[in-house]
Design a protein around this motif. Structure first.
Motif, PDB file in Angstrom:
ATOM      1  N   ILE A   1      -0.634  20.265 -23.572  1.00 14.10           N
ATOM      2  CA  ILE A   1      -0.992  20.177 -22.154  1.00 14.10           C
ATOM      3  C   ILE A   1      -0.176  19.111 -21.435  1.00 14.10           C
ATOM      4  N   ARG A   2       0.187  18.038 -22.136  1.00 15.31           N
ATOM      5  CA  ARG A   2       1.026  17.026 -21.488  1.00 15.31           C
ATOM      6  C   ARG A   2       2.444  17.560 -21.286  1.00 15.31           C
TER       7      ARG A   2
ATOM      8  N   ILE B   1      -3.849   6.499 -17.796  1.00 18.13           N
ATOM      9  CA  ILE B   1      -5.298   6.733 -17.772  1.00 18.13           C
ATOM     10  C   ILE B   1      -5.597   8.210 -17.541  1.00 18.13           C
ATOM     11  N   LYS B   2      -4.897   8.843 -16.623  1.00 23.02           N
ATOM     12  CA  LYS B   2      -5.137  10.266 -16.349  1.00 23.02           C
ATOM     13  C   LYS B   2      -4.770  11.135 -17.542  1.00 23.02           C
ATOM     14  N   LEU B   3      -3.682  10.799 -18.227  1.00 26.08           N
ATOM     15  CA  LEU B   3      -3.308  11.547 -19.430  1.00 26.08           C
ATOM     16  C   LEU B   3      -4.368  11.386 -20.512  1.00 26.08           C
ATOM     17  N   ALA B   4      -4.867  10.181 -20.690  1.00 28.83           N
ATOM     18  CA  ALA B   4      -5.886   9.930 -21.700  1.00 28.83           C
ATOM     19  C   ALA B   4      -7.201  10.616 -21.346  1.00 28.83           C
ATOM     20  N   GLN B   5      -7.544  10.647 -20.066  1.00 30.41           N
ATOM     21  CA  GLN B   5      -8.765  11.337 -19.635  1.00 30.41           C
ATOM     22  C   GLN B   5      -8.686  12.833 -19.938  1.00 30.41           C
ATOM     23  N   ALA B   6      -7.552  13.442 -19.663  1.00 27.70           N
ATOM     24  CA  ALA B   6      -7.392  14.870 -19.926  1.00 27.70           C
ATOM     25  C   ALA B   6      -7.452  15.160 -21.424  1.00 27.70           C
TER      26      ALA B   6
ATOM     27  N   LEU C   1      -5.525  17.310 -15.074  1.00 33.89           N
ATOM     28  CA  LEU C   1      -4.277  16.577 -14.836  1.00 33.89           C
ATOM     29  C   LEU C   1      -3.630  16.995 -13.523  1.00 33.89           C
ATOM     30  N   ILE C   2      -3.564  18.294 -13.292  1.00 37.80           N
ATOM     31  CA  ILE C   2      -2.927  18.817 -12.083  1.00 37.80           C
ATOM     32  C   ILE C   2      -3.656  18.340 -10.835  1.00 37.80           C
TER      33      ILE C   2
ATOM     34  N   ASN D   1     -16.242  12.232 -16.312  1.00 38.04           N
ATOM     35  CA  ASN D   1     -15.442  11.017 -16.165  1.00 38.04           C
ATOM     36  C   ASN D   1     -16.189   9.861 -15.509  1.00 38.04           C
ATOM     37  N   SER D   2     -17.483   9.996 -15.251  1.00 32.75           N
ATOM     38  CA  SER D   2     -18.195   8.912 -14.578  1.00 32.75           C
ATOM     39  C   SER D   2     -18.153   7.627 -15.393  1.00 32.75           C
TER      40      SER D   2
END
Length: 481
Positions: free
Chosen positions: A469-470, A163-168, A286-287, A14-15
């Motif tokens: 996963i979502r 953003i976190k959902l898209a990253q996962a 996500l968690i 994720n960098s």
């Protein structure tokens, strides 16, 4: 959104992705107006527009569906209209970011649709180009969602969550899309180590013959024929005082079928057979990113099912970690073998819930197709909760029956059981029933997922995909937050 593994598999996860997504979605209140409507409200909206806009739409034969770019009197873009059937569909706007000219757009939409539109916008930016020599440097548009009814905090929360959902989702897709040569057990272990370092988790690895000394015989049996040493990856995160949730992901990094070798067509996409591990890592991210108050454990049995002089054979009998003996009916039913030892270990901690993800059976794809993941559970309330959570966020899942009369279909005359039924019917059910023998007393959910898009859909390109996963995350967040 560049793939996570684009430049260097060993780089910090994720960098680059964090900055990419932050640049594509924000809470500013400036930009070219982007109006997103449902088809049912288009006529009402059109009545409120000026004569020039009405004339432009009429003269361009716009029919009230899809994208329209509206100019001002100088021929410059003055506003954008996008009309869709269902604005609550999280993928309905998935192709929009790549259809619009570069620039910032200010969203005009009903507040209830902001999250779904924003998620579609971000996942639509995904592309996997790690192996492309001449990479496209397309400059993507930016979406500003403004201040939610003067509540900046609410808008910021939406952006942060999306953003976190898209990253996962991107992490899961990237891992599945990576060719097996660069995503073997040792690579999967490196990705897990990087994820653990990002969130201050701990990881241990049981590798090679240590699997035998520490009693994980089926993981060892499936993976021993490969030069890529089999291993059990074990990630732990969170406060031990919190309720424990254990995720188990099938990590068969390539599946030749073993000695019961697959035909070439069946082997072509088997880089995705570690899709279960990709799903649990995406869910774990996500968690941890949301700092849910749970005690998380992630178990990934990582192997390659290869062909060699020491490959396990049809007719062999293997004693599992639980002590049950399994006669090998088919070496291509290897996923349940690596999972059964991991599930047995998962139950040792007496967690509140065990959830496993696996690309387990073609039978599930026959039953539900490639885009609807099936799952099994021994708890009706949990199954209903996950299903309802998924239906609200365009992450549908479908519960399948643990039909116990089929349990004797994998009986053996020389061992406690076989690893699969002799006949092909009800294959997803019998595979789930096999796994259930290794979960005695814990609430359990088993996902049998495709992990791959075989056609392009809005926001969902060909290749690796995250299913369920979502839905699971939203269920866990509602239950434990």
């Amino acid at each position: 959104m560049n793939n996570l593994l684009n430049s260097d598999l060993h780089s910090d996860l994720n960098s680059n992705l964090n900055s990419d997504l932050s640049a594509l979605l924000n809470t500013q209140s400036t930009g070219t107006p982007l109006t997103i409507l449902e088809e049912s409200t288009y006529s009402t909206w059109l009545e409120t527009q000026d004569s020039q806009s009405k004339a432009w739409l009429a003269n361009t034969q716009y029919t009230g569906n899809g994208l329209a770019l509206l100019p001002n009197s100088q021929g410059e873009l003055s506003q954008v209209l996008f009309v869709i059937k269902n604005a609550s569909d999280f993928f309905a706007c998935g192709d929009l970011i790549k259809q619009l000219p570069q620039g910032q757009y200010l969203l005009q939409a009903e507040s209830e649709y902001i999250e779904s539109i924003s998620f579609g916008w971000l996942v639509g930016a995904y592309h996997y180009d790690r192996y492309v020599s001449n990479k496209s440097e397309q400059k993507l548009a930016t979406l500003a969602i403004g201040k939610a009814e003067t509540d900046t905090f609410k808008s910021t929360k939406i952006v942060d969550r999306v953003i976190k959902l898209a990253q996962a989702t991107a992490l899961t897709r990237d891992l599945i899309n990576t060719p097996a040569a660069d995503m073997m057990p040792e690579h999967l272990a490196q990705v897990t180590d990087n994820l653990a370092a990002q969130f201050n988790a701990q990881v241990t690895h049981i590798v090679g013959d240590d699997l035998l000394t520490q009693n994980y015989p089926t993981i060892h049996a499936v993976g021993r024929a490969s030069v890529h040493t089999p291993r059990l990856i074990d990630l732990r995160w969170g406060d031990s005082k919190n309720p424990q949730i254990t995720l188990v992901g099938k990590g068969v990094c390539f599946d030749s079928g073993g000695l019961d070798i697959k035909p070439s067509a069946g082997m072509r996409t088997m880089k995705k057979d570690m899709g279960g591990s990709a799903h649990v890592l995406g869910l774990a991210q996500l968690i941890m990113a949301h700092n849910l108050p749970i005690n998380l454990r992630v178990l990934i049995p990582a192997v390659e099912n290869a062909v060699s002089n020491n490959a396990f054979r049809p007719g062999d009998v293997i004693t599992t970690r639980k002590g049950l003996t399994v006669e090998i009916h088919n070496t291509d039913a290897e996923g349940r073998l690596v999972l059964c030892d991991a599930l047995c270990e998962a139950e040792n901690d007496e967690p509140e819930l065990i959830i496993d993800f696996a690309t387990l059976t073609g039978a599930m794809r026959v039953a539900l197709g490639t885009e609807l993941p099936g799952f099994f559970s021994n708890n009706d309330e949990i199954a209903t909760g996950i299903t309802q959570a998924g239906s609200k966020i365009s992450d549908p899942v479908w519960r399948m029956p643990l039909y116990s009369p089929y349990d004797n279909l994998f009986s053996s005359s020389i061992a406690d059981m076989t690893n699969c039924a002799a006949q092909p019917f009800g294959g997803a059910i019998t595979a789930a029933l096999y796994l259930q023998r290794f979960v005695d007393k814990t609430d359990w959910v088993h996902f049998d997922v495709m992990a791959f898009n075989i056609r392009h859909l809005s926001g969902r390109p060909l290749g690796g995909e995250a299913f369920g996963i979502r839905a699971v995350f939203d269920y866990l967040q509602a239950r434990f937050n």
